[in-house]
Write a protein that holds these residues in place. Structure first.
Motif, PDB file in Angstrom:
ATOM      1  N   LEU A 110       0.368  -1.416   0.117  1.00 23.00           N
ATOM      2  CA  LEU A 110      -0.284  -0.585   0.014  1.00 23.00           C
ATOM      3  C   LEU A 110       0.597   1.318  -0.258  1.00 23.00           C
ATOM      4  CD1 LEU A 110      -2.958   1.028   0.026  1.00 23.00           C
ATOM      5  CD2 LEU A 110      -2.901   1.490   2.506  1.00 23.00           C
ATOM      6  N   ALA A 111       0.578   1.814  -0.777  1.00 25.53           N
ATOM      7  CA  ALA A 111       1.212   3.210  -1.238  1.00 25.53           C
ATOM      8  C   ALA A 111       0.170   4.662  -0.682  1.00 25.53           C
ATOM      9  CB  ALA A 111       1.605   3.611  -2.744  1.00 25.53           C
ATOM     10  N   ASP A 112       0.841   5.091   0.674  1.00 29.69           N
ATOM     11  CA  ASP A 112      -0.043   5.755   1.441  1.00 29.69           C
ATOM     12  C   ASP A 112       0.566   6.958   1.511  1.00 29.69           C
ATOM     13  OD1 ASP A 112      -2.157   6.590   3.390  1.00 29.69           O
ATOM     14  OD2 ASP A 112      -2.120   5.872   4.789  1.00 29.69           O
ATOM     15  N   PHE A 113       0.745   8.034   1.260  1.00 32.55           N
ATOM     16  CA  PHE A 113       1.748   9.210   0.916  1.00 32.55           C
ATOM     17  C   PHE A 113       1.316  10.016   2.230  1.00 32.55           C
ATOM     18  CE2 PHE A 113       2.782   6.664  -2.899  1.00 32.55           C
ATOM     19  CZ  PHE A 113       4.350   6.769  -3.021  1.00 32.55           C
ATOM     20  N   ARG A 114      -0.038  10.365   2.631  1.00 33.79           N
ATOM     21  CA  ARG A 114      -0.684  11.301   3.367  1.00 33.79           C
ATOM     22  C   ARG A 114      -0.704  10.129   4.845  1.00 33.79           C
ATOM     23  NH1 ARG A 114      -0.054  16.093   0.936  1.00 33.79           N
ATOM     24  NH2 ARG A 114      -0.601  15.648  -1.718  1.00 33.79           N
ATOM     25  N   GLY A 115      -0.360   9.567   4.842  1.00 32.71           N
ATOM     26  CA  GLY A 115      -1.079   8.416   6.444  1.00 32.71           C
ATOM     27  C   GLY A 115      -2.659   8.499   6.111  1.00 32.71           C
ATOM     28  N   ILE A 116      -3.081   8.309   5.355  1.00 31.45           N
ATOM     29  CA  ILE A 116      -4.981   8.618   5.960  1.00 31.45           C
ATOM     30  C   ILE A 116      -5.603   6.884   6.309  1.00 31.45           C
ATOM     31  CG2 ILE A 116      -5.284  10.755   4.420  1.00 31.45           C
ATOM     32  CD1 ILE A 116      -6.238   8.440   2.064  1.00 31.45           C
TER      33      ILE A 116
END
Length: 141
Positions: A110-116
């Motif tokens: 999972l690419a979660d660049f905003r940390g949501i």
């Protein structure tokens, strides 16, 4: 003078009848008329790699709408390519016979660049990498 002639003959400076035969190449070394002289290399055919098994995170006869909740924030981030799978369909879920790309929150896929991403959730992707990207949340079981 005679000594010079003997010395020249011993070093091969004087042409003799047999010397012209040695200067001519051997016919066996010449390419045949039908031979181009260039050998084509033999290349082995590539051996196909077996497909990697793709893990199925969930399999259910129920539909996506019955099991999952639409996540508007994750969908908006997916459209901007800030949220999604690193490799599409590396992991999947199969719901009502339909296969979707999926990733676990906090997992390596999972690419979660905003940390949501919420811990313990499975995110299901429709139309990833497009402007119509939709993300659904499933409870991990």
């Amino acid at each position: 003078m005679r000594g010079l002639a003997i010395l020249a003959a011993s070093f091969g400076l004087v042409a003799s009848a047999g010397a012209t035969d040695l200067a001519r190449p051997n016919d066996a070394h010449l390419p045949r008329p039908f031979d181009t002289g260039v050998r084509q290399s033999v290349v082995a055919r590539p051996v196909p790699e077996p497909a990697r098994p793709r893990p199925v995170l969930l399999r259910s006869p129920k539909s996506l709408a019955e099991l999952a909740v639409f996540d508007a924030q994750a969908s908006a981030e997916c459209r901007k390519r800030d949220f999604g799978q690193f490799e599409q369909h590396r992991a999947t879920v199969v719901l009502a016979g339909q296969t979707y790309g999926a990733a676990r929150a906090g997992g390596p896929d999972l690419a979660d660049f905003r940390g949501i991403a919420r811990a313990g959730e499975i995110y299901v992707f429709e139309h990833q990498s497009m402007t119509a990207c939709r993300v659904w949340r499933l409870r991990a079981r």
